[in-house]
Design a protein around this motif. Sequence first.
Motif, PDB file in Angstrom:
ATOM      1  N   THR A   7      73.366 -46.108   2.538  1.00 40.51           N
ATOM      2  CA  THR A   7      72.198 -46.993   2.543  1.00 40.51           C
ATOM      3  C   THR A   7      70.990 -46.270   3.143  1.00 40.51           C
ATOM      4  N   ASP A  11      66.759 -50.394   1.911  1.00 40.66           N
ATOM      5  CA  ASP A  11      67.764 -51.294   1.320  1.00 40.66           C
ATOM      6  C   ASP A  11      67.899 -52.608   2.090  1.00 40.66           C
ATOM      7  N   ILE A  15      70.538 -55.650   1.251  1.00 41.60           N
ATOM      8  CA  ILE A  15      71.720 -55.863   2.099  1.00 41.60           C
ATOM      9  C   ILE A  15      71.753 -57.314   2.576  1.00 41.60           C
ATOM     10  N   LEU A  51      76.523 -48.752   0.202  1.00 39.13           N
ATOM     11  CA  LEU A  51      76.104 -49.795  -0.729  1.00 39.13           C
ATOM     12  C   LEU A  51      76.812 -49.546  -2.060  1.00 39.13           C
ATOM     13  N   VAL A  58      72.580 -54.030  -7.011  1.00 40.90           N
ATOM     14  CA  VAL A  58      73.297 -54.025  -5.735  1.00 40.90           C
ATOM     15  C   VAL A  58      74.373 -55.107  -5.760  1.00 40.90           C
ATOM     16  N   HIS A  61      78.281 -54.298   0.155  1.00 43.49           N
ATOM     17  CA  HIS A  61      77.893 -53.456   1.298  1.00 43.49           C
ATOM     18  C   HIS A  61      79.043 -53.428   2.295  1.00 43.49           C
TER      19      HIS A  61
END
Length: 177
Positions: A7, A11, A15, A51, A58, A61
């Motif tokens: 990450t 980000d 996240i 990630l 995305v 995580h």
Amino acid sequence: MISIRRTHQQDCDSIREVYINAFASEENKTVASLALDLLGEKTTPQTIALLAEKNGNVAGHIAFSPVTFDSLNEWTGYILAPLAVKPAFQNCGIGSKLVASGVAQLTNEGVNILFVYGDPKYYNKFGFSAENAAQYVPPYKLQYPFGWLARILSGKNLSENNVRISCVNSLHRPELW
Ligand SMILES: CC(C)(COP(=O)(O)OP(=O)(O)OC[C@H]1O[C@@H](n2cnc3c(N)ncnc32)[C@H](O)[C@@H]1OP(=O)(O)O)[C@@H](O)C(=O)NCCC(=O)NCCS
């Protein structure tokens, strides 16, 4: 295609979105702020955050931060926390890939033990067990003691009992335990 990468500070919003979507409303903000606080932890050895992206979106995580042991300085450990995959991307192996990717990296670095505080039904399949964690005392009294688990990454588990562990500052919040 699923890809896993480190990450970056940029980000943060992605996240937060993973945790707000994956966890129920009673706890999603607490876990999201843990994930973001960990991004700012400057630790030695380093705190690792990964990630997962599926086709550029995305999807999940995970973070791993170092722990220390009272009176032991040659035994090295990390704790896995937190982990989430957005509901739309669950059950297609992304959580498993995130765990495996972190485990491979920590094993490669010679880390001895990896802790997690989570659902044994999920983590047992990755080799985490309550037995491996039994002699380690977490920093706070646990709400769900059966969720205290560990996996040995290298070496032989300690024979001492009541070994207290300390975590990074972001994890020093009783509501997380
Ligand atoms: C737990 C979580 C990270 C799994 O991610 P995922 O990408 O769906 O996981 P995978 O695809 O690698 O594995 C899916 C398998 O895990 C199982 N599983 C998922 N959550 C589980 C749980 N809490 N307990 C037991 N099994 C679970 C699924 O049923 C599935 O089983 P199958 O392989 O036999 O079909 C995701 O469901 C999630 O973010 N949940 C909400 C947040 C959370 O609880 N995070 C902390 C985990 S303790």
